[in-house]
Design an enzyme around this catalytic site. Sequence first.
Site, PDB file in Angstrom:
ATOM      1  N   TYR A   2      -2.571  -0.337  10.603  1.00  0.00           N
ATOM      2  CA  TYR A   2      -2.541  -0.903   9.084  1.00  0.00           C
ATOM      3  C   TYR A   2      -1.287  -0.403   8.415  1.00  0.00           C
ATOM      4  O   TYR A   2      -0.710  -1.415   7.650  1.00  0.00           O
ATOM      5  CB  TYR A   2      -3.903  -0.208   8.357  1.00  0.00           C
ATOM      6  CG  TYR A   2      -3.887  -0.375   6.642  1.00  0.00           C
ATOM      7  CD1 TYR A   2      -4.063  -1.690   6.330  1.00  0.00           C
ATOM      8  CD2 TYR A   2      -3.298   0.570   5.941  1.00  0.00           C
ATOM      9  CE1 TYR A   2      -4.184  -2.034   4.894  1.00  0.00           C
ATOM     10  CE2 TYR A   2      -3.289   0.177   4.478  1.00  0.00           C
ATOM     11  CZ  TYR A   2      -3.848  -1.049   4.067  1.00  0.00           C
ATOM     12  OH  TYR A   2      -3.902  -1.422   2.526  1.00  0.00           O
TER      13      TYR A   2
ATOM     14  N   SER B  94       0.862  -1.364  -0.029  1.00  0.00           N
ATOM     15  CA  SER B  94       0.019   0.047   0.146  1.00  0.00           C
ATOM     16  C   SER B  94       0.868   1.320  -0.091  1.00  0.00           C
ATOM     17  O   SER B  94       2.083   1.201   0.682  1.00  0.00           O
ATOM     18  CB  SER B  94      -0.838  -0.211   1.201  1.00  0.00           C
ATOM     19  OG  SER B  94      -1.751   1.273   1.449  1.00  0.00           O
TER      20      SER B  94
END
Length: 263
Positions: free
Chosen positions: A165, A152
């Site tokens: 995250y 990501s």
Amino acid sequence: MASPTTTTEPVPQTLFDKVAIVSGSSSGIGRAIAHELSAHGARVVINYPFESLRAEAEVAAEGLPAPHVLVEAGLRTVEGPHRLVDAAVSAFGRVDVLVNNAGVAINLPFEEQTLEHWDDIVNLNGRGMFLLTQSVLPHLTKGSGRIVNIVSVSSRGPPPLQTLYVGSKGMVDSFTRVWAQELPPKYGCTVNAVSPGPVETPAFTSLGPEVMEVLQPNISRTPVAPRMAKPEEIAHAVAFLCEERARWVNGAHLFVNGGLVIQ
């Protein structure tokens, strides 16, 4: 439901007869990756975590042009990754491609993130792909195997509200760097990463107005266009890294985010 991969031209069968496991492929980015690999001729293993999502996985598999199987395996568990690989090998005899896509995120102020959130996110995003990759290696086709880890942009350009995250995706980022040096000499494979930015999936668009208010400035400043990515735009990049012509691409971190993060 139509496949995420739509084209009027015949798709080159650059992955013909390859066997690809795509973790977390019953929806979102994983579903698009499964369809893209299948369109290029790969036999795909569709993974979903719970029996209650079987119907969603069946919908995700609709329109796949190449042979495929659906496998229930919860990658948050210690047993799930091995079960997924066993099912793939039982169906197709080997594994040529592993796409570590399964992941989960929460968007909360740091003070509100709990140990339950830690276990949920780290067990899937970190431990799950760690164990899945270990389980695949004995069955990975030597000399031409491909491992692609979905990271990501948050791992390199972290936004607010994503402590756990971002930390878990940073782990995946680091795993990729280590494995790209350690595994090819043993297995003849390549190991690469793809980093999406915000992607127009049901999971992302259901975050709610408060979270979107925080994230929208990042989306709006994307250089190519002020929008979220389409899942198939991520899938195209993954498919390239799985092909034979990408055999000299190893240890790459491919940012597929419209220039939101450039490194």
